[in-house]
Design a protein around this motif. Structure first.
Motif, PDB file in Angstrom:
ATOM      1  N   PHE A 110       0.809  -1.221   0.000  1.00 58.10           N
ATOM      2  CA  PHE A 110       0.000   0.000   0.000  1.00 58.10           C
ATOM      3  C   PHE A 110       0.840   1.267   0.000  1.00 58.10           C
ATOM      4  O   PHE A 110       0.352   2.335  -0.344  1.00 58.10           O
ATOM      5  N   ASP A 142      10.207  -3.273   3.034  1.00 62.11           N
ATOM      6  CA  ASP A 142       9.048  -2.757   2.311  1.00 62.11           C
ATOM      7  C   ASP A 142       9.158  -1.313   1.840  1.00 62.11           C
ATOM      8  O   ASP A 142       8.896  -0.995   0.684  1.00 62.11           O
ATOM      9  N   PRO A 254      -4.329  -2.648   9.462  1.00 57.55           N
ATOM     10  CA  PRO A 254      -3.061  -3.211   9.959  1.00 57.55           C
ATOM     11  C   PRO A 254      -2.081  -2.067  10.212  1.00 57.55           C
ATOM     12  O   PRO A 254      -1.795  -1.287   9.304  1.00 57.55           O
ATOM     13  N   THR A 255      -1.584  -1.955  11.449  1.00 57.36           N
ATOM     14  CA  THR A 255      -0.917  -0.711  11.852  1.00 57.36           C
ATOM     15  C   THR A 255       0.502  -0.944  12.362  1.00 57.36           C
ATOM     16  O   THR A 255       0.756  -1.867  13.134  1.00 57.36           O
ATOM     17  N   GLY A 256       1.416  -0.063  11.901  1.00 56.62           N
ATOM     18  CA  GLY A 256       2.789  -0.069  12.398  1.00 56.62           C
ATOM     19  C   GLY A 256       3.176   1.323  12.863  1.00 56.62           C
ATOM     20  O   GLY A 256       3.256   1.619  14.039  1.00 56.62           O
ATOM     21  N   PHE A 258       1.374   4.005  12.342  1.00 61.07           N
ATOM     22  CA  PHE A 258       0.166   4.778  12.610  1.00 61.07           C
ATOM     23  C   PHE A 258      -0.171   5.762  11.480  1.00 61.07           C
ATOM     24  O   PHE A 258      -0.983   6.655  11.647  1.00 61.07           O
ATOM     25  N   ASP A 260      -1.371   4.950   8.256  1.00 60.12           N
ATOM     26  CA  ASP A 260      -2.561   4.568   7.525  1.00 60.12           C
ATOM     27  C   ASP A 260      -3.822   4.816   8.360  1.00 60.12           C
ATOM     28  O   ASP A 260      -4.807   5.386   7.887  1.00 60.12           O
ATOM     29  N   ALA A 308       6.404  -5.620   8.373  1.00 64.34           N
ATOM     30  CA  ALA A 308       6.236  -4.180   8.124  1.00 64.34           C
ATOM     31  C   ALA A 308       5.558  -3.499   9.321  1.00 64.34           C
ATOM     32  O   ALA A 308       5.471  -2.273   9.379  1.00 64.34           O
ATOM     33  N   MET A 309       5.080  -4.289  10.276  1.00 65.13           N
ATOM     34  CA  MET A 309       4.444  -3.735  11.476  1.00 65.13           C
ATOM     35  C   MET A 309       5.263  -4.027  12.730  1.00 65.13           C
ATOM     36  O   MET A 309       4.770  -3.853  13.840  1.00 65.13           O
ATOM     37  N   HIS A 387       0.003  -9.256   7.012  1.00 67.08           N
ATOM     38  CA  HIS A 387      -0.447  -7.973   7.586  1.00 67.08           C
ATOM     39  C   HIS A 387      -1.963  -7.852   7.483  1.00 67.08           C
ATOM     40  O   HIS A 387      -2.651  -7.451   8.425  1.00 67.08           O
ATOM     41  N   THR A 406      -3.121  -4.672   2.821  1.00 66.61           N
ATOM     42  CA  THR A 406      -2.000  -3.746   2.651  1.00 66.61           C
ATOM     43  C   THR A 406      -0.876  -4.277   1.766  1.00 66.61           C
ATOM     44  O   THR A 406      -0.041  -3.507   1.331  1.00 66.61           O
ATOM     45  N   ALA A 407      -0.816  -5.587   1.539  1.00 68.35           N
ATOM     46  CA  ALA A 407       0.202  -6.105   0.618  1.00 68.35           C
ATOM     47  C   ALA A 407      -0.358  -7.312  -0.123  1.00 68.35           C
ATOM     48  O   ALA A 407      -1.287  -7.975   0.350  1.00 68.35           O
TER      49      ALA A 407
END
Ligand SMILES: *Cc1c(COP(=O)(O)O)cnc(C)c1O
Length: 466
Positions: A110, A142, A254-256, A258, A260, A308-309, A387, A406-407
């Motif tokens: 994404f 990523d 899905p959050t890493g 913050f 998105d 990625a998170m 994710h 997201t992917a």
């Protein structure tokens, strides 16, 4: 529209300056002076637009007169012409659930939605205002490839991306090193991701070097990335509601960092009828703990199936904090100082209630992630990346929530194979990667070696293109 810093130390700047600044010069994050709010008629009208015209309308609110409309239309057209789906971010329905597919861009994740646009905006502003931009970053996989694809071949921009040699997945490595444009420089560092990150920090702390070569970061805190990510919330709502304002839609994100989910929050503040926003994290649960308890405390970073998170301190969190503290930079600074001194920050009971009104949250384990990939595949045949599976699992009790995909699952095929024993077929951007020519230099994990390579490269390109 003008932009301010969450820490209050930046004179209000226009859109162009805010985008070029990236991180605020006072260390804060840039936010719009006012969040625009949309009328019912506008929302209903926009619900009929396809992705690109909708993007132009949303961005116009924030760009103001910084970029003439005709130019903005061109930037948006070019940015999303690289996507492999005519709708750019289509909704797909599988197994009683709607999935917002954000992975049809050139790197199959994404981040392309924002970085394709950011690359074009950078090029446009540099051409108009003069100057050059040298982007330096470290990646564990990523973001590096999405950034490289965002700026490849763009005039006025050079990009140096460090990755730990042999420690990113073969697909991710090839996604970066098969980009042969002259302005793209891949560096495989003989060390870990932490080594690569430490080198980048050292380079940025070398102020004479940073200024002489005009180094900039490619990070998830650029304001333009957040704005670009609001578009698909509006788009999804339009497709689902048909413009009926009584129809509220929930999203699981899905959050890493913050970024998105903050974009979703911003869309809601602009008046988009969003019901629940679910902050879905993996075992790195700092954000879901914050939503549940009002305490924000970093711990150690766990490696999970959704890499990625795998993040502890979320770089966009400060933007939300700013609004939670009623746009008071002094209060932001005080809480950040508390965090600095004690390793955690806490908001009061009344604010904690507001957080709970804004978000739901859930942390999902690797075992649950695999079980969700398996369950969705068995019941509908649809394949999830790990994710996306975290997002789906977190929304188990909110069956009508749209899950942000997201992917593409093929990008994280090891997790998918682990779950169901089958590797997903690669989408067009991931096909034939292993056969393509590559370009990459290998360097020891020392800042000195990297800065020498950068000087040589930039001095040569300055001689050839004065
Ligand atoms: C970056 C990323 C995320 C996390 O997004 P944030 O904006 O950092 O919260 C989730 N999934 C994938 C595949 C990503 O690349």
């Amino acid at each position: 529209m003008r932009y301010l810093s969450t820490r209050g130390g930046v004179e209000p700047v226009g859109f162009a300056e805010a985008v070029m600044m990236g991180l605020g010069t006072d260390g804060g994050l840039l936010v719009p002076e006012r969040i625009p709010t949309l009328s019912a008629d506008t929302l209903t009208g926009w619900s009929q637009l396809s992705f690109q015209p909708l993007a132009v309308e949303i961005l116009t609110l924030f760009v103001g007169d910084s970029i003439p409309r005709a130019d903005l239309v061109g930037l948006v057209e070019r940015s999303y012409s690289t996507f492999f789906h005519p709708e750019v971010t289509p909704l797909a329905e599988h197994g009683d659930r709607q999935w917002l597919e954000l992975f049809h861009g050139p790197t199959a994740a994404f981040k392309d939605v924002a970085l394709q646009l950011l690359g074009h905006v950078f090029e446009y502003l540099l051409a108009r205002e003069g100057g050059v931009l040298r982007i330096v970053g470290a990646t564990s996989g990523d973001t590096g490839s999405a950034a490289i694809y965002g700026v490849r071949g763009k005039a006025g921009i050079e990009i140096f991306i460090l990755h730990p040699k042999g420690r990113v997945s073969p697909i991710q490595e090839r996604q970066m090193t098969t980009v042969l444009d002259a302005n793209v420089h891949n560096i495989a560092v003989q060390g870990t991701f932490d080594d690569a990150q430490r080198i980048v920090k050292t380079l940025f702390n070398d102020l004479p070097f940073k200024q002489q070569y005009r180094l900039g970061a490619v990070n998830s805190i650029n304001l333009a990335r957040i704005l670009a990510q609001t578009i698909y919330y509006f788009y999804a709502w339009g497709r689902i509601s048909g413009g009926d304002l009584r129809r509220r839609v929930s999203f699981s994100v899905p959050t890493g960092n913050f970024g998105d989910v903050f974009a979703g929050w911003l869309a809601k503040r602009m008046g988009l009828p969003i019901d629940r926003l679910i902050v879905a994290t993996n075992r790195n649960a700092i954000l879901s703990r914050f939503v549940e308890t009002g305490v924000y405390r970093a711990g150690e970073v766990y490696h999970t199936l959704s890499p990625a998170m795998d993040i502890q301190l979320a770089s966009n969190f400060e933007r939300y904090l700013y609004y939670l503290l009623d746009e008071d930079p002094a209060a932001v600074r005080a809480l950040l100082a508390e965090m600095e001194q004690t390793g955690q920050l806490q908001v009061d009971g009344e604010r904690q209630r507001r957080v709970a009104e804004d978000f739901d949250a859930r942390a999902v384990s690797d075992a649950e992630t695999l079980a969700e990939i398996r369950r969705v595949y068995r019941t509908s045949g649809y394949l999830l990346c790990p994710h996306t599976a975290v997002g789906a699992c977190a929304a188990a009790d909110t069956t009508d929530a749209v899950v942000l995909a997201t992917a593409h699952p093929a990008k994280f095929d090891a997790a998918v194979v682990k779950a169901i024993g089958i590797a997903p077929p690669p989408p067009p951007p991931l096909q034939g990667l292993l056969e393509r020519e590559t370009r990459c230099v290998e360097l020891p994990a020392e800042a000195e070696a990297v800065s020498r390579f950068m000087r040589e490269t930039l001095d040569t390109s300055a001689r050839e293109h004065p």
